[in-house]
Enzyme design. Structure first.
Site, PDB file in Angstrom:
ATOM      1  N   ASP A  58       0.835  -1.204   0.000  1.00  0.00           N
ATOM      2  CA  ASP A  58       0.000   0.000   0.000  1.00  0.00           C
ATOM      3  C   ASP A  58       0.866   1.249   0.000  1.00  0.00           C
ATOM      4  OD1 ASP A  58      -1.933  -1.843   0.230  1.00  0.00           O
ATOM      5  OD2 ASP A  58      -2.756  -1.133   2.145  1.00  0.00           O
ATOM      6  N   GLU A  60       3.865   1.629  -1.161  1.00  0.00           N
ATOM      7  CA  GLU A  60       4.484   1.847  -2.477  1.00  0.00           C
ATOM      8  C   GLU A  60       3.467   2.444  -3.449  1.00  0.00           C
ATOM      9  OE1 GLU A  60       7.994  -1.508  -2.663  1.00  0.00           O
ATOM     10  OE2 GLU A  60       5.927  -2.186  -2.828  1.00  0.00           O
ATOM     11  N   TYR A  61       2.260   1.877  -3.406  1.00  0.00           N
ATOM     12  CA  TYR A  61       1.215   2.427  -4.267  1.00  0.00           C
ATOM     13  C   TYR A  61       1.011   3.910  -3.945  1.00  0.00           C
ATOM     14  CZ  TYR A  61      -3.258   3.414  -6.394  1.00  0.00           C
ATOM     15  OH  TYR A  61      -4.249   3.999  -7.140  1.00  0.00           O
ATOM     16  N   ASP A  62       0.906   4.219  -2.672  1.00  0.00           N
ATOM     17  CA  ASP A  62       0.671   5.609  -2.272  1.00  0.00           C
ATOM     18  C   ASP A  62       1.776   6.533  -2.760  1.00  0.00           C
ATOM     19  OD1 ASP A  62      -1.639   4.896  -1.066  1.00  0.00           O
ATOM     20  OD2 ASP A  62      -0.826   4.841   0.977  1.00  0.00           O
ATOM     21  N   SER A 107     -36.964  -6.319 -12.702  1.00  0.00           N
ATOM     22  CA  SER A 107     -36.791  -7.229 -11.568  1.00  0.00           C
ATOM     23  C   SER A 107     -36.501  -8.629 -12.079  1.00  0.00           C
ATOM     24  CB  SER A 107     -38.075  -7.287 -10.758  1.00  0.00           C
ATOM     25  OG  SER A 107     -38.032  -6.345  -9.746  1.00  0.00           O
ATOM     26  N   LEU A 108     -36.424  -9.559 -11.178  1.00  0.00           N
ATOM     27  CA  LEU A 108     -36.263 -10.958 -11.573  1.00  0.00           C
ATOM     28  C   LEU A 108     -37.412 -11.766 -10.988  1.00  0.00           C
ATOM     29  CD1 LEU A 108     -32.460 -11.508 -10.814  1.00  0.00           C
ATOM     30  CD2 LEU A 108     -33.518 -11.501 -13.077  1.00  0.00           C
ATOM     31  N   GLU A 138     -25.008 -17.815 -11.809  1.00  0.00           N
ATOM     32  CA  GLU A 138     -24.064 -16.939 -11.096  1.00  0.00           C
ATOM     33  C   GLU A 138     -24.688 -16.473  -9.788  1.00  0.00           C
ATOM     34  OE1 GLU A 138     -24.261 -14.525 -14.550  1.00  0.00           O
ATOM     35  OE2 GLU A 138     -25.198 -12.851 -13.504  1.00  0.00           O
ATOM     36  N   LYS A 140     -26.387 -14.311  -6.871  1.00  0.00           N
ATOM     37  CA  LYS A 140     -27.236 -13.122  -6.801  1.00  0.00           C
ATOM     38  C   LYS A 140     -26.664 -12.275  -5.673  1.00  0.00           C
ATOM     39  CE  LYS A 140     -32.054 -11.642  -6.804  1.00  0.00           C
ATOM     40  NZ  LYS A 140     -32.064 -10.647  -5.744  1.00  0.00           N
ATOM     41  N   ASP A 142     -26.035  -9.520  -3.031  1.00  0.00           N
ATOM     42  CA  ASP A 142     -27.007  -8.814  -2.207  1.00  0.00           C
ATOM     43  C   ASP A 142     -26.463  -7.435  -1.836  1.00  0.00           C
ATOM     44  OD1 ASP A 142     -29.320  -8.389  -0.896  1.00  0.00           O
ATOM     45  OD2 ASP A 142     -28.848  -9.653   0.831  1.00  0.00           O
ATOM     46  N   ARG A 161     -30.529   2.303  -9.333  1.00  0.00           N
ATOM     47  CA  ARG A 161     -31.651   1.703 -10.042  1.00  0.00           C
ATOM     48  C   ARG A 161     -32.891   2.599 -10.017  1.00  0.00           C
ATOM     49  NH1 ARG A 161     -34.040  -4.309  -9.308  1.00  0.00           N
ATOM     50  NH2 ARG A 161     -36.194  -3.833  -9.741  1.00  0.00           N
ATOM     51  N   TYR A 251     -22.440  -7.679 -13.907  1.00  0.00           N
ATOM     52  CA  TYR A 251     -22.929  -8.974 -14.399  1.00  0.00           C
ATOM     53  C   TYR A 251     -23.826  -8.883 -15.632  1.00  0.00           C
ATOM     54  CZ  TYR A 251     -26.513  -7.252 -11.207  1.00  0.00           C
ATOM     55  OH  TYR A 251     -27.410  -6.462 -10.552  1.00  0.00           O
ATOM     56  N   LYS A 342     -29.517 -17.720 -15.921  1.00  0.00           N
ATOM     57  CA  LYS A 342     -29.795 -16.974 -17.145  1.00  0.00           C
ATOM     58  C   LYS A 342     -29.623 -17.885 -18.356  1.00  0.00           C
ATOM     59  CE  LYS A 342     -28.248 -12.696 -15.016  1.00  0.00           C
ATOM     60  NZ  LYS A 342     -27.161 -11.735 -14.796  1.00  0.00           N
ATOM     61  N   LYS A 366     -33.800 -18.154  -4.755  1.00  0.00           N
ATOM     62  CA  LYS A 366     -33.560 -17.510  -3.458  1.00  0.00           C
ATOM     63  C   LYS A 366     -33.138 -18.534  -2.410  1.00  0.00           C
ATOM     64  CE  LYS A 366     -35.419 -13.234  -3.690  1.00  0.00           C
ATOM     65  NZ  LYS A 366     -34.919 -12.035  -3.127  1.00  0.00           N
ATOM     66  N   CYS A 460     -30.610   4.818  36.171  1.00  0.00           N
ATOM     67  CA  CYS A 460     -29.945   3.554  35.864  1.00  0.00           C
ATOM     68  C   CYS A 460     -30.772   2.386  36.405  1.00  0.00           C
ATOM     69  CB  CYS A 460     -28.554   3.535  36.484  1.00  0.00           C
ATOM     70  SG  CYS A 460     -27.734   1.951  36.284  1.00  0.00           S
ATOM     71  N   CYS A 463     -28.471   0.760  39.343  1.00  0.00           N
ATOM     72  CA  CYS A 463     -28.092   1.424  40.598  1.00  0.00           C
ATOM     73  C   CYS A 463     -28.942   2.666  40.893  1.00  0.00           C
ATOM     74  CB  CYS A 463     -26.618   1.817  40.557  1.00  0.00           C
ATOM     75  SG  CYS A 463     -26.281   3.194  39.454  1.00  0.00           S
ATOM     76  N   CYS A 478     -24.901   5.628  32.565  1.00  0.00           N
ATOM     77  CA  CYS A 478     -24.829   5.729  34.013  1.00  0.00           C
ATOM     78  C   CYS A 478     -23.373   6.041  34.322  1.00  0.00           C
ATOM     79  CB  CYS A 478     -25.236   4.400  34.647  1.00  0.00           C
ATOM     80  SG  CYS A 478     -24.840   4.363  36.401  1.00  0.00           S
ATOM     81  N   CYS A 483     -21.492   1.660  40.037  1.00  0.00           N
ATOM     82  CA  CYS A 483     -22.694   0.973  39.558  1.00  0.00           C
ATOM     83  C   CYS A 483     -22.362  -0.510  39.396  1.00  0.00           C
ATOM     84  CB  CYS A 483     -23.104   1.581  38.223  1.00  0.00           C
ATOM     85  SG  CYS A 483     -24.366   0.655  37.370  1.00  0.00           S
TER      86      CYS A 483
HETATM   87  P1  AMP Z   1     -35.165  -8.448  -7.120  1.00  0.00           P
HETATM   88  O1  AMP Z   1     -34.703  -7.164  -6.520  1.00  0.00           O
HETATM   89  O2  AMP Z   1     -35.375  -9.525  -6.098  1.00  0.00           O
HETATM   90  O3  AMP Z   1     -36.265  -8.295  -8.091  1.00  0.00           O
HETATM   91  O4  AMP Z   1     -33.927  -9.007  -7.929  1.00  0.00           O
HETATM   92  C1  AMP Z   1     -33.410  -8.294  -9.008  1.00  0.00           C
HETATM   93  C2  AMP Z   1     -32.135  -7.675  -8.599  1.00  0.00           C
HETATM   94  O5  AMP Z   1     -31.160  -8.650  -8.299  1.00  0.00           O
HETATM   95  C3  AMP Z   1     -31.512  -6.886  -9.699  1.00  0.00           C
HETATM   96  O6  AMP Z   1     -32.031  -5.607  -9.781  1.00  0.00           O
HETATM   97  C4  AMP Z   1     -30.081  -6.866  -9.280  1.00  0.00           C
HETATM   98  O7  AMP Z   1     -29.852  -5.692  -8.503  1.00  0.00           O
HETATM   99  C5  AMP Z   1     -29.907  -8.031  -8.365  1.00  0.00           C
HETATM  100  N1  AMP Z   1     -28.874  -8.979  -8.804  1.00  0.00           N
HETATM  101  C6  AMP Z   1     -27.868  -9.420  -8.018  1.00  0.00           C
HETATM  102  N2  AMP Z   1     -27.058 -10.257  -8.659  1.00  0.00           N
HETATM  103  C7  AMP Z   1     -27.538 -10.376  -9.917  1.00  0.00           C
HETATM  104  C8  AMP Z   1     -27.116 -11.099 -11.052  1.00  0.00           C
HETATM  105  N3  AMP Z   1     -26.038 -11.909 -11.025  1.00  0.00           N
HETATM  106  N4  AMP Z   1     -27.842 -10.979 -12.179  1.00  0.00           N
HETATM  107  C9  AMP Z   1     -28.939 -10.167 -12.198  1.00  0.00           C
HETATM  108  N5  AMP Z   1     -29.377  -9.466 -11.157  1.00  0.00           N
HETATM  109  C10 AMP Z   1     -28.706  -9.561 -10.019  1.00  0.00           C
HETATM  110 ZN    ZN Z   2     -25.809   2.478  37.258  1.00  0.00          ZN
END
Ligand code: AMP
Ligand code: ZN
Length: 721
Positions: A58, A60-62, A107-108, A138, A140, A142, A161, A251, A342, A366, A460, A463, A478, A483
């Site tokens: 780090d 060296e990078y800096d 959405s999915l 792949e 999902k 979070d 989004r 992704y 997919k 899920k 408290c 006490c 407290c 106490c």
């Molecule tokens: P949901 O919010 O449950 O409708 O799921 C859709 C969301 O999953 C998308 O908007 C992405 O933000 C998220 N997501 C996470 N990983 C992936 C992935 N590998 N491919 C597509 N969506 C993904």
């Molecule tokens: Zn106390």
């Protein structure tokens, strides 16, 4: 992204640059060189943030980064928008402008078990008219979704989004995420403008560290890394975004426009596939599968799930892979809440199309929920060892992610109000990974007339001492040092090595004596009945004698040790020394105002407030008087005995082991008498005190004529009697 030969070349260039930093010979740099320095820095960002496999330290990078900053300062015309320096110092964002996505973010569809997946596969095959489909599976991720646009290879815009059609422009904040390249050679694939999608994450480690810090500061923590990532993207102070260490996985390519055939902004997801098909017919080498897209992103320097994805033919392989991954879930450094399956062939994706809600060519699988609903039955107020009063909810037992949760922290009063909590409420709770469970929200709409509000105590609960909330803090405390909830930990601190240093006492004995009822508070240390202790198992005459002597000796410890031992909030060892030097008697603090305290060196508002309160609390004052009655010195002995200054201006260093003195005591004596302790041998050193088995310091000191080499005896003779 980087071939082996490139890696070797860049690493060689790195070495040259590092040499020039160390040699300081950097004035003759021409503009072409600056470009190679940028390449070098980008390469190391990639190694660190995308590959997780850094080649330089780090520091060296800096040093290289600072070098580039310096050149750019001297030659502002050479700053390019994708220079590694352009991530930082963007200042404050006033407002997030709303921007439309090139292609809406859908959405999915969700699935929860193998049967759901089998159904989905059957329908897809029917629609496609095929016996078997190739899928790409792949994780999902979070986190918070993000959309990036690159225009002519440069990162042009980043957006949240939002509602799927319109999101917030978060370009400046996104530049703080080091795994997002500021430029990428899409032109190599014949692409002029591209929109890509991904997920911003905070890894579990950073999340935990960050939450711990919030809790320590009395600020409610985030319920999960997802909320924390989403919140972090919308901070107005970009530098703070940088400090959160966000990460990203890309992704999806949602839109790509051909260089010779640029289209206006479009709103159909299918456009991508047209472009893909076009490009492939014009032989630009753009991939025709989803997995190919992820490979392409990886080669362009993005962190895509290339290593985490798997391409399988047929749904049974899919089911096997998602099950495998669920087992691995807890071991991953980041949170995932499932997998995404997919259809791999982009042409087939196109054929399957989408509903207004989700594409038909993808589905989320899920994992088992880590959320659950429960009922808030009662609230207990617990007093922690620093006196912080924390409300803890007792809830109806609920199974969350394999663990039964029956109580959950509400952190503090503000949090309780923010989450709008009432007794009897239905609440949603979550446990992400190894993070302790948190309340996500309450459902006020489900409240019946019987719901009653939660009263925060003013005294408290242990006490009955009135609670106090320092200005600007969220936590009620407290501050009664005796106490019962705090006293054991406080006594342990009081006797500890850096405080009153009462040897032979130790944590275990404090606890034991406390449990036996032999020790109730700090002054109790000096009232211990050694007769009673003698009856306990494991206490022979010798150990009792030792303990008695240690307690007796502690009575004349220097004042700063006593002050530190009192465990006044925000008062560490150094502050304790400053405070001790400011008075001739500890109780003088009764007469000092907060302003006067603030005038002391290194004492800020927080410390002054805390010290002031401590010495204006009747219980604490009574305890100090009690201590004095018991023979503990509250006097500043240094000021009284006037032993200072005999070693003034003299620098000392000790080497080897001393026989009569402890090294730390000897050092303290030097300082008490006005001398200084150096950390190493140099011409600034006046005395090297040599004990047994002296090492390299002695050899070094012999070479410097001005240093006097003395024995422990000689040192002791120098001290005032
Ligand atoms: P949901 O919010 O449950 O409708 O799921 C859709 C969301 O999953 C998308 O908007 C992405 O933000 C998220 N997501 C996470 N990983 C992936 C992935 N590998 N491919 C597509 N969506 C993904
Ligand atoms: Zn106390």
């Amino acid at each position: 992204m980087y071939q082996q030969e490139q890696t070797i070349v860049l690493q060689q260039k790195t070495a040259v640059w590092l040499l020039s930093v160390n040699g300081g010979n950097t004035t003759e740099i021409v503009s072409a060189d600056i470009e190679t320095l940028k390449d070098v820095l980008r390469f190391h960002e990639y190694r660190y943030y995308v590959q997780n496999d850094p080649l330089i330290s780090d520091a060296e990078y800096d040093s290289l980064f600072k070098l580039l900053q310096q050149f750019e300062k001297e030659n502002p015309s050479l700053i390019t928008p994708d220079s590694p320096t352009q991530r930082v110092g963007a200042g404050l964002v006033n407002d997030f402008v709303k921007v439309a996505h090139l292609v809406p973010m859908l959405s999915l569809e969700n699935s929860y078990n193998a049967t759901d997946l089998l159904d989905w596969d059957r329908k897809a095959k029917e629609l496609a008219g095929l016996d078997e489909i190739e899928y790409c599976v792949e994780p999902k991720f979070d986190g918070a979704s993000i959309s990036l646009i690159y225009d002519h290879n440069l990162l042009a815009r980043a957006a949240t989004r939002g509602d799927g059609v319109v999101g917030d422009d978060i370009t400046l904040n996104t530049k703080q995420i080091k795994s997002v390249p500021l430029s990428a050679k899409f032109s190599g694939y014949g692409i002029e403008q591209v929109e890509i999608r991904g997920e911003v994450l905070i890894n579990k480690n950073n999340f935990k560290k960050y939450n711990d810090k919030l809790i320590e500061e009395g600020i409610p923590p985030f319920a999960n890394p997802r909320n924390s990532a989403a919140g972090s993207l919308r901070i107005k102070d970009t530098a703070e975004v940088g400090r959160r260490n966000l990460e990203v996985f890309l992704y999806h390519v949602s839109y790509a426009a051909n260089i010779d055939n640029r289209k206006p902004v479009i709103s159909q997801q299918t456009e991508l596939h047209e472009v893909a098909v076009q490009l492939s017919t014009t032989n630009n080498g753009q991939p025709l599968t989803h997995s190919g897209m992820l490979e392409m992103l990886w080669h362009l320097g993005f962190r895509s799930p290339k290593k985490e994805m798997k391409v399988v033919r047929g749904i049974s392989g899919v089911i096997q892979y998602v099950e495998e991954f669920e087992v691995k879930r807890d071991g991953l450094p980041y949170e995932i809440d499932g997998m995404v399956i997919k259809v791999n062939d982009l042409g087939l994706q196109e054929k399957l199309g989408m509903t207004s809600h989700h594409p038909r060519w993808a589905i989320a699988f899920k994992f088992k929920a880590r959320q659950g609903t429960s009922e808030l039955r009662s609230v207990e107020f617990q007093v922690g060892r620093t006196g912080a009063v924390t409300p803890v909810a007792k809830i109806a037992p609920v199974l969350v992610g394999g663990v039964t949760v029956t109580s959950i922290s509400i952190h503090n009063e503000e949090y309780m109000k923010e989450k709008d909590l009432m007794l009897g409420d239905t609440i949603l709770i979550e446990r992400s990974g190894d993070v302790i469970p948190q309340i996500v929200k309450s459902f006020p709409e489900l409240r019946t007339a019987t719901g009653s509000s939660i009263q925060f105590p003013t005294e408290c609960p242990v006490c009955a001492h009135p609670l106090f909330k320092p200005a600007g803090e969220a936590v009620w405390r407290c501050i009664n040092i005796n106490c019962e909830a705090q006293v054991v930990e406080r006594i342990i601190h009081f006797v500890s090595k850096d405080a009153m240093d009462i040897k032979n006492f130790g944590d275990a004995n404090v606890r034991k004596f406390y449990e036996m009822g032999l020790l109730k508070d700090v002054p109790g240390i000096y009232r211990l009945s050694f007769e009673a202790i003698g009856k306990l198992e494991g206490f022979g005459k010798k150990s009792i004698d030792n303990l008695q002597t240690a307690i007796e000796n502690s009575k004349s410890q220097p004042l700063h040790r006593l002050i530190y031992g009192l465990g006044i909030r925000y008062c560490g060892e150094n502050t304790a020394k400053t405070l001790a030097n400011a008075v001739t008697h500890l109780l003088d603090f009764r007469d000092l105002s907060e302003e006067q305290l603030q005038n002391l060196e290194d004492v800020g508002v927080k410390v002054a407030g805390s010290v002031y309160r401590f010495f204006h609390d009747a219980d604490n004052l009574r305890m100090l008087e009690d201590l004095e009655q018991l023979g503990i010195s509250l006097k500043n002995q240094k000021k009284q005995a006037n032993i200072s200054n005999s070693l003034s201006g003299q620098a000392f260093l000790f080497t080897g082991s001393l026989v009569q003195l402890k090294r730390s005591d000897a050092e303290e004596m030097v300082e008490k008498n006005g001398g200084k302790i150096l950390s190493g041998v140099s011409s600034k050193l006046n005395y090297l005190v040599v004990g047994e088995d002296a090492g390299s310091k002695l050899e070094k000191a012999k070479k410097i004529q001005s240093i006097k080499i003395i024995t422990e005896e000689e040192f002791i003779k120098m001290l005032p009697t």
